[in-house]
Enzyme design. Sequence first.
Site, PDB file in Angstrom:
ATOM      1  N   GLY A   1     -16.610  -6.035 -11.405  1.00  0.00           N
ATOM      2  CA  GLY A   1     -16.132  -7.606 -12.086  1.00  0.00           C
ATOM      3  C   GLY A   1     -17.680  -8.376 -12.162  1.00  0.00           C
ATOM      4  N   LYS A   2     -16.504  -9.638 -12.308  1.00  0.00           N
ATOM      5  CA  LYS A   2     -17.797 -10.637 -12.215  1.00  0.00           C
ATOM      6  C   LYS A   2     -18.825 -10.838 -11.911  1.00  0.00           C
ATOM      7  CE  LYS A   2     -14.873 -13.998 -14.834  1.00  0.00           C
ATOM      8  NZ  LYS A   2     -14.888 -15.025 -15.312  1.00  0.00           N
TER       9      LYS A   2
END
Length: 479
Positions: A243-244
């Site tokens: 994820g980010k």
Amino acid sequence: MKTRFAPSPTGYIHIGNVRSAIYPYLLARQAGGSFILRIEDTDQARYVDGATELIEDTLKWLGLEWDEGPIVGGPSEPYFQSERKAIYHEWAKKLIAMGRAYADDTSSEQIQTYRDTCTTKKIPYLYRNFRPESPPEWHEGLPLRFKADPKIRHWHDEVMGEMTAGPEVQDDIILIKADGLPTYNFAHIVDDATMGVTHICRGVEYLSSTPNYLALYEALKLDVPHLISLPHILAPTGNKKLGKRDGAKSVTEYRDDGILPEALLNYLACLGWNDGTEEEIYSKDQLIQAFSINRIQTSGARFDETKILWMNGQWIRKLIDEEGIDSFYPRTIDYWPESAAAYDDVYKKRVLSIIYDRLKTLSDLREMTTYFFTNPEIDLAMINKNKFLKKISEEDLSELLQTATTKLENTTWDADSLQDALNQLLVDTGRKPAELFSLIRIALSYAPFSPALHLTLEVLGKNTSLARLHATVTAIENA
Ligand code: GLU
């Protein structure tokens, strides 16, 4: 073969998404087929201005040109889902006519009571168990639902193998939302069919909905395209999806950091795929040759930023060694330190030619080349702390540097002569290379790293080099 990349324009291109563009691109090119870009913009709440341009720029930058889609057009225009409403409605009406779709006027409160009932009874919630007996006639403003035909379904996924799903995962999914726009579930089926897509490459997150898609293909009497589910890219640590927050940047950030498109394409293509050899460096053309669906891994591949940096360094060297400095130089324009603006291209090319084998990213130029453009600040602590120099007295250091300066003053300023002079100095002074060269190197650059000494001297030029050496001699004497 027709493949497609079907991103939703939500403003941020996660690098995991890009792999869903690379693989279908490679397949299409390998087979001499076409690669379609389709913009899935029916979720208006998630739409971000400029996001489509970002997608287009990213694909162009990576060299993934599309044969059909925005800008280039094609036989199945339009390629924006938001402009294809009439097509979806036409297909929806076919399903209504067959008795396989119905309008849904259930309120959200009502749906909540259905859900609550299921929770109380500890049974899974399926809308089809509450399917109304006489739904109203469908008109825009009402959601339209599919009438599921739940049964055991078998299918083949080109990566995951033979799959089976039971009726419990098949439901009356929404086809058209209250705003008149289709859901992904319905739109992609209609689009892939009308665009002639033969192979669907997409993230494995769509695998669980595939039984519902199969029911729709069946109801619409469509052939099911080849299904290719790409495993998740995993975070560098732990067993979760990247994820980010795990440090994965958007493609644009990698570009701004000085990662080359060749390197990012190479890295992402090999994240979860290999050709069975030890080879790691592939150009786009080599990937087109070597790529095969049956070597896509079924388990998630771990994201590793140090590997991107390593690969980028390899690509910088490969391109410069193969194509030369002149051809590569334009790519570096935005990455030099500000002070380099006062220097011409010829000089910067010379700097590049002696430093490139140490670069991991183009933006390393900003930190690693400042002393080629501005006199470094003298910092005697750097000499005093150096593990080879700290044992030498200040007097000896200043004498050594003075001897070197005098020798260089009388040397012709070209790489070979400078190399000879430096070797001669080792003999004359009886010093080890680590001592003599570290001292000259620090006096010239005050940087933790500099290229081969004779080359650094040559590029800096006689006046600048001698002036810096003198300045350090004076500083040591005055210390
Ligand atoms: N719009 C979907 C997404 O961005 C595409 C999935 C697909 O490739 O069908 O995830």
